[in-house]
Design a protein around this motif. Structure first.
Motif, mmCIF file in Angstrom:
data_model
loop_
_atom_site.group_PDB
_atom_site.id
_atom_site.type_symbol
_atom_site.label_atom_id
_atom_site.label_comp_id
_atom_site.label_asym_id
_atom_site.label_seq_id
_atom_site.Cartn_x
_atom_site.Cartn_y
_atom_site.Cartn_z
ATOM 1 N N TYR A 133 0.827 -1.212 0.000
ATOM 2 C CA TYR A 133 0.000 0.000 0.000
ATOM 3 C C TYR A 133 0.866 1.269 0.000
ATOM 4 O O TYR A 133 0.639 2.185 -0.787
ATOM 5 N N ALA A 188 -1.858 8.172 4.512
ATOM 6 C CA ALA A 188 -2.981 7.505 5.171
ATOM 7 C C ALA A 188 -2.552 6.195 5.844
ATOM 8 O O ALA A 188 -1.452 5.700 5.610
ATOM 9 N N LEU A 217 -7.537 10.435 6.007
ATOM 10 C CA LEU A 217 -7.655 8.987 6.179
ATOM 11 C C LEU A 217 -6.526 8.387 7.014
ATOM 12 O O LEU A 217 -6.097 7.264 6.783
ATOM 13 N N TYR A 240 -10.043 15.314 2.101
ATOM 14 C CA TYR A 240 -10.770 14.675 1.009
ATOM 15 C C TYR A 240 -12.208 15.133 1.128
ATOM 16 O O TYR A 240 -12.794 15.027 2.208
ATOM 17 N N LEU A 272 -9.209 7.257 -7.206
ATOM 18 C CA LEU A 272 -7.843 6.865 -6.855
ATOM 19 C C LEU A 272 -7.181 6.142 -8.010
ATOM 20 O O LEU A 272 -7.824 5.368 -8.724
ATOM 21 N N ARG A 275 -3.144 1.330 -8.251
ATOM 22 C CA ARG A 275 -1.803 1.022 -7.740
ATOM 23 C C ARG A 275 -1.658 -0.488 -7.759
ATOM 24 O O ARG A 275 -2.218 -1.180 -6.921
ATOM 25 N N ALA A 306 -6.511 1.177 -0.445
ATOM 26 C CA ALA A 306 -6.929 2.577 -0.523
ATOM 27 C C ALA A 306 -8.222 2.744 -1.301
ATOM 28 O O ALA A 306 -9.145 3.437 -0.874
ATOM 29 N N ILE A 309 -11.486 2.054 0.478
ATOM 30 C CA ILE A 309 -12.028 2.962 1.501
ATOM 31 C C ILE A 309 -12.196 4.391 0.991
ATOM 32 O O ILE A 309 -12.404 5.296 1.757
ATOM 33 N N SER A 310 -12.116 4.569 -0.307
ATOM 34 C CA SER A 310 -12.133 5.945 -0.811
ATOM 35 C C SER A 310 -13.415 6.308 -1.536
ATOM 36 O O SER A 310 -13.497 7.353 -2.171
ATOM 37 N N ILE A 313 -15.184 9.874 -1.571
ATOM 38 C CA ILE A 313 -14.590 11.085 -2.159
ATOM 39 C C ILE A 313 -15.429 11.554 -3.355
ATOM 40 O O ILE A 313 -15.842 10.755 -4.188
ATOM 41 N N HIS A 360 0.824 13.548 -6.179
ATOM 42 C CA HIS A 360 0.324 12.607 -5.167
ATOM 43 C C HIS A 360 1.307 11.426 -5.012
ATOM 44 O O HIS A 360 0.913 10.266 -4.954
ATOM 45 N N ARG A 363 1.022 8.495 -7.315
ATOM 46 C CA ARG A 363 -0.051 7.515 -7.076
ATOM 47 C C ARG A 363 -1.315 7.807 -7.866
ATOM 48 O O ARG A 363 -2.287 7.085 -7.764
#
Ligand code: 173
Length: 500
Positions: A133, A188, A217, A240, A272, A275, A306, A309-310, A313, A360, A363
């Protein structure tokens, strides 16, 4: 007095399915049956802990108050009588054993001499999941690596014979004193890598006059971090923006009331990035077996930690929202994730107090340019319109910074300060708060030497003439290899076969 219901382990264990799902978190029992379909990380993971204590799995991914604020009070069933809960004896996996060995055999902190070292240590002492992560970036991770390389395309033009007996690298960031021209950027899920999570950053920042940007986060709750800070310790907040603007408004106003000094709105993550190192981790369940091929529909196949749980946003965020943010807070507003001169100009004209030129940490959009390269495009564009210099509009850069010399280059080119994320994260994963303090000390030592050698006694003496950035936007330049970086960088792996 006690109208609090005390529940027993066997009682809770009866509610272990989709129709009735109770879980224990931090000694309290919750009925999450109706919440199952809404869980951003999918139902399967909750069902795995149905009727049981989920604290250990819950902790790294959620701030302590996530469950209490998301579930209506009538779903808070009571407290658990701990003596009645069957202890789950967790088998220590081979990976975990290996990790513990590495932790015991870590290099002592006084042998750590640069920021790359923390990454080398962290890679061995944190779980594969945490490493995947934290270290991952989007697609082919070209931008991740370019962030580092860009600093190598800028060369110094040092000045001599300037009496550099005393040098001072302290500065002011958005009106706040900072002992370094560096702030701790938001990252995060700190508890994936260390049980104390981001509190290590707050405490180290406090001891060294450095400013921490708290992440929306983070694993630790916002209030835990503010409580751990000294009353006069400046903190920034990364935001966010939630689809439910009332939630965002409450969060921002709470932060302001608790004394946060600036609001950094992330604007480069309407979705996001993919990744792939993180996503591949999802293919291996906690027991080490392939999980997503078994056709379970509620495991989101292509997500890493990530992305799972995003989902809150808001991708509809736009320039039209800036006046609303201005109306709900008096904190300086900084847009984090500007990548072109065009947007830097729009940001200035929208009345915000600053921008972070950032991709970022590589990312988000792969092959987006480095913040440093964007800086040399942004400064002349702002200057041409009379927007730069302006003490009420500060420009920051982040991504790829590993040395004080990197910071000095960004400042010479017009930045107020730079953000450093992963190196501080790896520092606390490896050594807790002491690691972060050491990282700050390393920066100090490097600032002292580099400023002396560059002939700049103060931050104000760092001028564009001290660097040659003419090769920066040329993407094909041969330079000596940054071996420390290359040796730490883990190349993307290909698809994995199932074990027979
Ligand atoms: O870069 C990230 O991983 C990030 O910003 C994020 C976004 C949502 C959830 C967790 C992390």
């Amino acid at each position: 007095m006690s109208d609090i219901r005390v529940l027993s382990g066997p009682e809770v264990a009866e509610h272990a399915n989709r129709e009735s799902c109770w879980i224990i978190v931090h000694g309290k029992v919750y009925d999450v049956t109706e919440f199952l379909p809404e869980h951003p990380g999918g139902q399967a993971i909750i069902l795995k802990y149905a009727g049981k204590d989920a604290t250990e799995a819950y902790e790294p991914i959620h701030p302590p108050d996530a469950i209490t604020t998301n579930l209506p009070p009538d779903k808070h069933l009571g407290v658990i009588d701990a003596s009645t809960v069957a202890k789950v004896v967790k088998e220590v996996t081979a990976e975990e054993k290996q990790r513990q060995k590495y932790m015991e055999a870590r290099p002592s902190l006084d042998t750590i001499i640069n920021l790359h070292d923390f990454e080398t240590v962290a890679r061995k002492v944190i779980s594969e999941k945490a490493w995947a992560y934290y270290s991952s970036a989007s697609d082919d991770e070209i931008t991740l690596r370019e962030n580092r390389m860009a600093y190598q395309r800028v060369w110094f033009r040092p000045r001599i014979l300037r009496d550099v007996t005393s040098v001072d690298w302290s500065t002011t960031i958005l009106g706040q004193k900072s002992s370094l021209p560096v702030y701790i950027s938001a990252t995060a899920l700190g508890k994936l890598g260390h049980p104390e999570g981001e509190l290590c950053l707050t405490r180290a920042a406090q001891n060294h006059g450095v400013i921490q940007m708290i992440a929306t986060l983070a694993s630790c709750s916002f209030d835990e971090m503010v409580d751990a800070a000294k009353p006069d310790q400046p903190l920034f907040l990364q935001l966010y923006v939630n689809k439910d603007r009332e939630i965002t408004k409450k969060y921002v106003q709470h932060a302001e009331a608790r004394g946060v000094k600036a609001l950094f709105i992330t604007v480069d993550a309407p979705q996001l990035g993919r990744r792939e190192k993180d996503m591949r981790m999802k293919f291996v369940g906690e027991e080490g077996v392939a999980k997503v091929q078994d056709g379970q529909s509620d495991i989101k196949k292509d997500e890493g930690v990530a992305r799972a749980i995003s989902s809150f946003i808001d991708p509809s965020l736009s320039w039209k929202d800036i006046p609303w943010f201005r109306s709900i807070t008096k904190m300086p507003i900084i847009l984090k994730g500007i990548a072109t001169a065009e947007d830097a100009i729009l940001a200035y004209e929208s009345g915000v107090q600053g921008i972070v030129l950032s991709n970022h940490g590589g990312r988000q959009l792969d092959t987006a340019r480095s913040g440093l390269e964007v800086l040399v495009e942004v400064i002349p564009a702002l200057r041409a319109r009379g927007y730069f210099p302006n003490p009420n509009f500060e420009i920051f850069v982040d991504g790829g910074v590993r040395r004080a010399s990197d910071v000095l280059k960004a400042i010479a080119l017009g930045a107020t300060a730079v953000g450093v994320g992963r190196p501080f994260l790896y520092a606390f994963c490896s050594y807790g708060q002491d690691g972060v303090e050491k990282a700050i000390q390393i920066f100090r030592d490097e600032f002292e030497m580099n400023m002396r050698l560059l002939g700049a006694r103060t931050i104000d003496e760092l001028v564009p003439e001290m660097v040659d950035a003419s090769a920066l936007s040329s993407h094909v330049v041969l330079t000596p290899q940054d071996t420390l970086f290359h040796n730490t960088y883990v190349p993307l792996a290909g698809a994995t076969f199932q074990e027979s």
